[in-house]
Design a protein around this motif. Sequence first.
Motif, mmCIF file in Angstrom:
data_model
loop_
_atom_site.group_PDB
_atom_site.id
_atom_site.type_symbol
_atom_site.label_atom_id
_atom_site.label_comp_id
_atom_site.label_asym_id
_atom_site.label_seq_id
_atom_site.Cartn_x
_atom_site.Cartn_y
_atom_site.Cartn_z
ATOM 1 N N LYS A 1 0.792 -1.385 0.005
ATOM 2 C CA LYS A 1 0.103 -0.044 -0.157
ATOM 3 C C LYS A 1 0.942 1.219 0.123
ATOM 4 O O LYS A 1 0.436 2.176 -0.725
ATOM 5 N N ASN A 2 1.944 1.100 0.647
ATOM 6 C CA ASN A 2 2.893 2.374 0.753
ATOM 7 C C ASN A 2 3.433 2.722 -0.403
ATOM 8 O O ASN A 2 3.571 3.629 -0.795
ATOM 9 N N LYS A 3 3.900 1.569 -1.226
ATOM 10 C CA LYS A 3 4.519 1.531 -2.592
ATOM 11 C C LYS A 3 3.728 2.421 -3.677
ATOM 12 O O LYS A 3 4.044 3.326 -4.322
ATOM 13 N N ILE A 4 2.349 2.136 -3.629
ATOM 14 C CA ILE A 4 1.515 2.554 -4.396
ATOM 15 C C ILE A 4 1.204 4.112 -4.233
ATOM 16 O O ILE A 4 1.272 4.914 -5.044
ATOM 17 N N LEU A 5 1.071 4.679 -2.858
ATOM 18 C CA LEU A 5 1.068 6.067 -2.283
ATOM 19 C C LEU A 5 2.240 6.796 -2.807
ATOM 20 O O LEU A 5 2.222 7.685 -3.227
#
Length: 631
Positions: free
Chosen positions: A383-387
């Motif tokens: 999720k952090n990578k997408i953000l």
Amino acid sequence: MFKELKLGVKFFLSLILISIIPLVVISVFNYLYTKARLQESTIGNLRAINDSRAAHVNQFIRLRQEQAKELSGSYAIRLLDPQGANSLQLTDSIQRHIDSVYYEIKRASRSDYEYIDQPSGINNISIWDIHGNIIADTNRLLIGKKVPFKFLHILYEKGAYFMGFEEDPYTKEKFLTILDGVRNWGTEEYSGVVLLKSRADVLNDITAAREGLGRSAETYIVDKERRMITESRFVKDAILSLEVRTKATDACFSPEHRQGPVAYKNYQGRSVLGVQKYLPDQQWCVVTEIDTKEAFTPVIVFRNRILFVMGFLIIVVLILVHLAGRAFIRPILALRDASLNVARGKYDEAIDVQGKDELADLSRSFNQMAKVLASTTTQLKEKNKILEEQKEELKKKDQLKSEFVSMVSHELRTPMSIIKGSLSQLLDESAQNTKEIKDRLLNISLSSIKRLTDLINNLLDLSKIEAGKIELRKAYQDITGLMREVCRTFELQAKDHRIEMRCRFSAEPIMIDVDKDKMIQVLVNLIGNSLKFVEKGFIEVSAEDQGGHVQCMVEDSGPGISKEDLVKVFSKFQQFNHPLARDPGTKGTGLGLSISKGLVELHGGKIWIESEVGVGTKFIFTLPKNSSPAK
């Protein structure tokens, strides 16, 4: 301190303290003691040999002095006149006398003249009168020569005088020279000098003896000028040519003549053990040396054995530590390392569980906890990578927008102000605008509008290049033909300014896969840039096939660019208003070279500039060649 150490280190140090340290202490003590005793014994042996050879040298010199004294006391030579008025008959008699002596020396190993014999190695006998004239000499070519005044400074009161190694002023040969003053038979006044000269290597028979010395040892003699006066075992032709300046010779020739060091670097830069003996009468230093490696060979063998035993014991200890670690320490260390890795974010860490004891249960619990943390962390990372990707994309777009707005607001201000001012003056009814003024104002407005149009087009092109959205319509074609076509478009303009347009290409076509329009844009920017600055001279366009790529160049004879400005040439909105620039009032957009650089790099090429103030400028770019033509 010991409490703060790690468990494995504590275990290892305990074994070291118990087993290895006592052995190391005893071994080191024995090694140092043996080395000291061996060095003392070696130095004593060297000193005995050195003192013996120094005594032989002194005996050799004293014998030569006695020979010179006995020869100067012969009746024929003592007839020399104290005033130097020697008759031809007398000089002939003296010459026959020394020839007879010299003949006997060369004829037999032992002559009737017991004071001069074959082993002396005498090469020359010379007789001088009181004025320094050579009146008799075994080398007859020297008879009649006058010796420089400095050679007559002889201390007669000391008897036979040893001059050491000197260079003959006429033959330039180097001799070991002994001389003695001659007293007249009747008046006992000094009337001349007798000189005995021996060859330069006469002392080698003493120093070259090998008895008592090892393969690396040698004895040599150094005079007060630090010149070696005996042959070296390791340096060819050392007599009177090799300078020896070591701690040993410095100590030997010190005013106190103190005992020199026993360990030092010799004239070859090697570590040696050595002794020295100063000979005050001759002002020589006799040195005997031996290489430390050879001198300490027994100690080195002993040391190597100690190291071997210690190495073997250390290996045994390491094996014991390893076995103990597998049974007790290793599981604890593995659990510690795994915990640290989990704390650093490595949640896929797992411990190899063996056995059924408490440590094994603890390891299983840890593995289960790591799996739960790994699953949760993986979800959070995705999720952090997408953000982060979304954030970077927005940041790039915002940066491009800011740069665009900043550049446009800065570059559009001037032409818009010019257009506004021109139109305001045209609309001002109170202004007396003639047709000529109106035409000029309209031309100014049109020129500014053209500049705005070029600026906008260039900004759009540059933005597309930087955003990676520009498309290349490449086709396989002759780059030299394309460059000729661009050159023709500039021929009339160059001719009007009296500039010579040159084209230098090979006879054969150079085929390359490029976007024709983009290459024309690059060449137009580069040639147009040169036309702005060349007042007179030439602009040359060339292309060269270099195998895997093509090198193109636009060279001019303009004023050149300073080193400080070279790094800014391809920057955006960079303009150089050189005093020789053509039409300085009509500026470009300052984007042409940046666009050219971007287009060349889109083709997989490189572009750079070479310039020298007062000589000219070269824009050079390379383009890769494709392996086959486009179909």
